[in-house]
Write a protein that holds these residues in place. Structure first.
Motif, PDB file in Angstrom:
ATOM      1  N   ASN A 236       0.854  -1.221  -0.143  1.00 20.85           N
ATOM      2  CA  ASN A 236       0.015   0.134   0.001  1.00 20.85           C
ATOM      3  C   ASN A 236       0.845   1.377   0.169  1.00 20.85           C
ATOM      4  O   ASN A 236       0.403   2.136  -0.767  1.00 20.85           O
ATOM      5  CB  ASN A 236      -0.981  -0.037   1.181  1.00 20.85           C
ATOM      6  CG  ASN A 236      -2.067  -0.611   1.095  1.00 20.85           C
ATOM      7  OD1 ASN A 236      -2.315  -1.508  -0.101  1.00 20.85           O
ATOM      8  ND2 ASN A 236      -3.324  -0.857   1.727  1.00 20.85           N
ATOM      9  N   THR A 255      -9.158  -0.996   1.064  1.00 25.24           N
ATOM     10  CA  THR A 255      -8.038  -1.934   1.352  1.00 25.24           C
ATOM     11  C   THR A 255      -6.818  -1.726   0.758  1.00 25.24           C
ATOM     12  O   THR A 255      -5.667  -2.229   0.880  1.00 25.24           O
ATOM     13  CB  THR A 255      -8.565  -3.433   0.873  1.00 25.24           C
ATOM     14  OG1 THR A 255      -9.016  -3.213  -0.761  1.00 25.24           O
ATOM     15  CG2 THR A 255      -9.899  -3.871   1.433  1.00 25.24           C
ATOM     16  N   ARG A 256      -6.986  -0.708  -0.251  1.00 27.60           N
ATOM     17  CA  ARG A 256      -5.661  -0.322  -1.137  1.00 27.60           C
ATOM     18  C   ARG A 256      -5.105   0.939  -0.572  1.00 27.60           C
ATOM     19  O   ARG A 256      -4.021   1.239  -1.193  1.00 27.60           O
ATOM     20  CB  ARG A 256      -5.835   0.081  -2.612  1.00 27.60           C
ATOM     21  CG  ARG A 256      -6.754  -1.273  -3.028  1.00 27.60           C
ATOM     22  CD  ARG A 256      -7.540  -1.064  -4.595  1.00 27.60           C
ATOM     23  NE  ARG A 256      -8.360  -2.244  -4.917  1.00 27.60           N
ATOM     24  CZ  ARG A 256      -9.683  -2.471  -4.486  1.00 27.60           C
ATOM     25  NH1 ARG A 256     -10.279  -1.507  -3.743  1.00 27.60           N
ATOM     26  NH2 ARG A 256     -10.423  -3.398  -5.044  1.00 27.60           N
ATOM     27  N   GLU A 383      -3.707  -7.702   5.737  1.00 28.03           N
ATOM     28  CA  GLU A 383      -4.303  -6.973   4.734  1.00 28.03           C
ATOM     29  C   GLU A 383      -3.855  -5.711   4.787  1.00 28.03           C
ATOM     30  O   GLU A 383      -2.896  -5.153   5.703  1.00 28.03           O
ATOM     31  CB  GLU A 383      -5.753  -7.068   5.030  1.00 28.03           C
ATOM     32  CG  GLU A 383      -6.323  -6.522   6.173  1.00 28.03           C
ATOM     33  CD  GLU A 383      -7.698  -6.348   6.268  1.00 28.03           C
ATOM     34  OE1 GLU A 383      -8.322  -5.182   5.959  1.00 28.03           O
ATOM     35  OE2 GLU A 383      -8.496  -7.302   6.720  1.00 28.03           O
ATOM     36  N   HIS A 525     -18.006  -2.023  -2.230  1.00 26.04           N
ATOM     37  CA  HIS A 525     -16.932  -2.718  -2.295  1.00 26.04           C
ATOM     38  C   HIS A 525     -16.502  -2.936  -3.929  1.00 26.04           C
ATOM     39  O   HIS A 525     -15.280  -3.210  -4.225  1.00 26.04           O
ATOM     40  CB  HIS A 525     -17.365  -4.264  -1.842  1.00 26.04           C
ATOM     41  CG  HIS A 525     -17.098  -4.394  -0.412  1.00 26.04           C
ATOM     42  ND1 HIS A 525     -17.967  -4.859   0.387  1.00 26.04           N
ATOM     43  CD2 HIS A 525     -15.886  -3.994   0.364  1.00 26.04           C
ATOM     44  CE1 HIS A 525     -17.366  -5.101   1.801  1.00 26.04           C
ATOM     45  NE2 HIS A 525     -16.322  -4.595   1.676  1.00 26.04           N
TER      46      HIS A 525
END
Length: 535
Positions: A236, A255-256, A383, A525
């Motif tokens: 990331n 999430t990124r 994650e 999402h």
């Protein structure tokens, strides 16, 4: 002379026609993902692709449509199905498809194609069938009444049928070219998309980036970007560097992008950011109810009281995530019910630990009982985002009531294996988000079908076990559905099956020299490239 003048005039006319087209530069936007597309372009998560199918899963709405979808107000609205009828007993659904819709390979959308796609989804889900919505396990038969009319017969009423049909995974409508006669995936599905969405993939990749182009047959509004490129960057921090350097144009999805990086970009001229207004999912601590100390409801309640959610959300999640005191946000369907909540109260938490027999005998700050110390790993799946920072803060908060917690990150399959084997005491998890909440989450309480090692434990504290879930998935009465939700959510809270932490929201950042703005899809999402407005 006259011929020469005519040739010159003709040439000038050609230039007048050609120059505007030549001068109109095609628009491309470059985006980023942690996962590649090496498992192919079939949007259904199956046992064969579970470890690496996230690439296509998050991006599938760019290539595939569903029969119905949600609008921004949370209402089910037409997509490929223009209208539908439901029988009084709730077991027969008749869909009328849009006219003149084609797949990206040029074949027309028909009821027979939709039937094949849904049957193939159930087939290719394998042991995952039912994990992403109950509907695929309840289809008794389907019949194409004509080219544009499909009748679906269920084995029982199911209150979540239309909701499940909005899910890209597993009920995207995929053209029959993606399947063999036995409904297994054809070789084409590994290298191309065969959908009705705004974009398509035709095999252009260098192994680290993938280029997607407009679907020339798309039935909806033409998106602004003619092409989009997805670069695969796993780290990331490296994603943020790529955005700052101009290598990529936007980072779409929480999430990124870490919360710290989001905050920094928000303060940096030349970059735009946005946070979605809808709750995405709920983060929580999950307990193994079959082992000490969490086989005691008093200990589970103590952990709930020990959490300072407000501090976590402000200090770690930059105020973007909001404190959660319930497993599911009240804005989710059927979830606006009153249940027991646990506000931050250290003294009450300590009293419950004492009552449960956990005491600090030697004054080292760690409680003991029957010679066992409260020392344990807090298992979680590695994650992006700020999860590691959050778990360190949670460990510090639980140390105030006598726990010694060590966050322990593993890859997805190792973490999931620990949960399945019950080789854990406490873990960090979340609800599923989007259209999966609350429907699939509730279905997974049933031990007969569950793929969720945390939620399946709810059945053990319910009166009558999984009978309530079986009734929920078979009643045609909306009133009874709401009654069951009230009881389920009340039991989960009263028994402190989990410790809710925060409600999450999706966010995005972009280079303002390329991107004007980004609008989240109703199910945020999924990345929606058609929602990008370019400069």
């Amino acid at each position: 002379m006259i011929l020469r003048k005519l040739i010159a005039l003709f040439t000038a006319l050609l230039l007048c026609v050609a120059l505007p087209a030549f001068a109109q530069e095609e628009k491309t936007v470059t985006l980023v993902e942690s996962w590649d597309f090496s498992s192919g372009f079939y949007p259904v998560m199956s046992p064969a692709s579970a470890t690496n199918n996230y690439g296509i899963t998050y991006w599938s709405h760019n290539f595939y449509d569903t029969l119905v979808t949600y609008d921004q107000n949370g209402e089910v609205v037409p997509s490929l199905a223009e209208k539908w009828e439901i029988s009084e007993d709730g077991m027969t659904y008749t869909f009328t498809l849009r006219e003149d819709v084609k797949f990206s390979d040029g074949t027309p959308l028909t009821a027979e194609q939709v039937k094949t796609s849904i049957l193939a989804a159930a087939h290719n889900l394998g042991s995952f069938n039912g994990s992403y919505g109950k509907l695929t396990t309840l289809v008794e038969s389907m019949e194409a009444l004509d080219d544009l009319t499909l009748r679906m017969q269920l084995t029982q009423p199911y209150y979540g049928a239309l909701n499940d049909l909005t899910m890209g995974n597993p009920l995207s409508i995929v053209g029959t070219a993606a399947f063999n006669e036995d409904l297994s995936l054809s070789d084409l599905a590994k290298t191309q998309t065969v959908g009705t969405g705004p974009y398509m993939y035709i095999g252009e990749t260098d192994g680290t980036s993938y280029t997607f182009v407009r679907n020339p047959y798309y039935w909806g509004e033409t998106p602004e970007a003619d092409h989009f490129v997805v670069k695969v960057i796993t780290d990331n921090d490296a994603k943020v560097l790529a955005l700052r350097s101009g290598e990529i144009d936007a980072i779409l999805g929480s999430t990124r992008l870490s919360y710290d990086a989001y905050g920094e970009l928000n303060q940096t001229p030349g970059f735009g950011v946005v946070t979605d207004a809808k709750v995405s999912m709920t983060r929580y601590l999950g307990f193994n109810l079959s082992v000490a100390p969490f086989d005691d409801v008093r200990v589970r309640k103590a952990v709930n009281y020990a959490l300072d959610r407000e501090l976590l959300c402000e200090a770690v999640f930059q105020g973007i995530e909001q404190s959660a005191y319930t497993l599911l946000s009240p804005e989710k369907p059927y979830c606006n019910v009153e249940v027991t909540t646990y506000a931050h109260d250290i003294e009450k938490a300590k009293a419950l630990m004492e009552e449960a027999g956990w005491v600090d005998l030697d004054g080292d700050g760690i409680r003991e009982k029957d010679g066992v110390r409260l020392e344990m790993p807090l298992s979680y799946m590695l994650e992006g985002g700020s999860v590691g920072d959050a778990l360190m803060a949670i460990a510090a908060q639980l140390s105030e009531i006598g726990f010694q917690i060590t966050p322990s990150a593993t890859d997805m399959m190792t973490w999931y294996g620990l949960l399945l084997s019950e080789d854990y005491q406490i873990t960090f998890y979340s609800t599923y988000g989007g259209a999966f909440d609350p429907f699939a989450l509730m279905t997974n309480i049933n031990p007969d079908v569950s793929a969720d090692p945390i939620m399946v434990q709810v059945a053990s504290v319910l009166k009558g076990g999984n009978a309530l879930i079986l009734e929920l998935d078979a009643t045609a009465s909306q009133e009874r559905v709401q009654e069951i939700y009230t009881e389920l959510l009340g039991t989960i809270a009263d028994q402190a099956v989990v410790a809710p932490i925060s409600h999450t929201y999706e966010f995005a950042a972009w280079n303002e020299s390329v991107v004007e703005t980004y609008a989240f899809s109703p199910d945020s999402h999924y990345v929606g490239v058609a929602n990008i407005a370019l400069k």
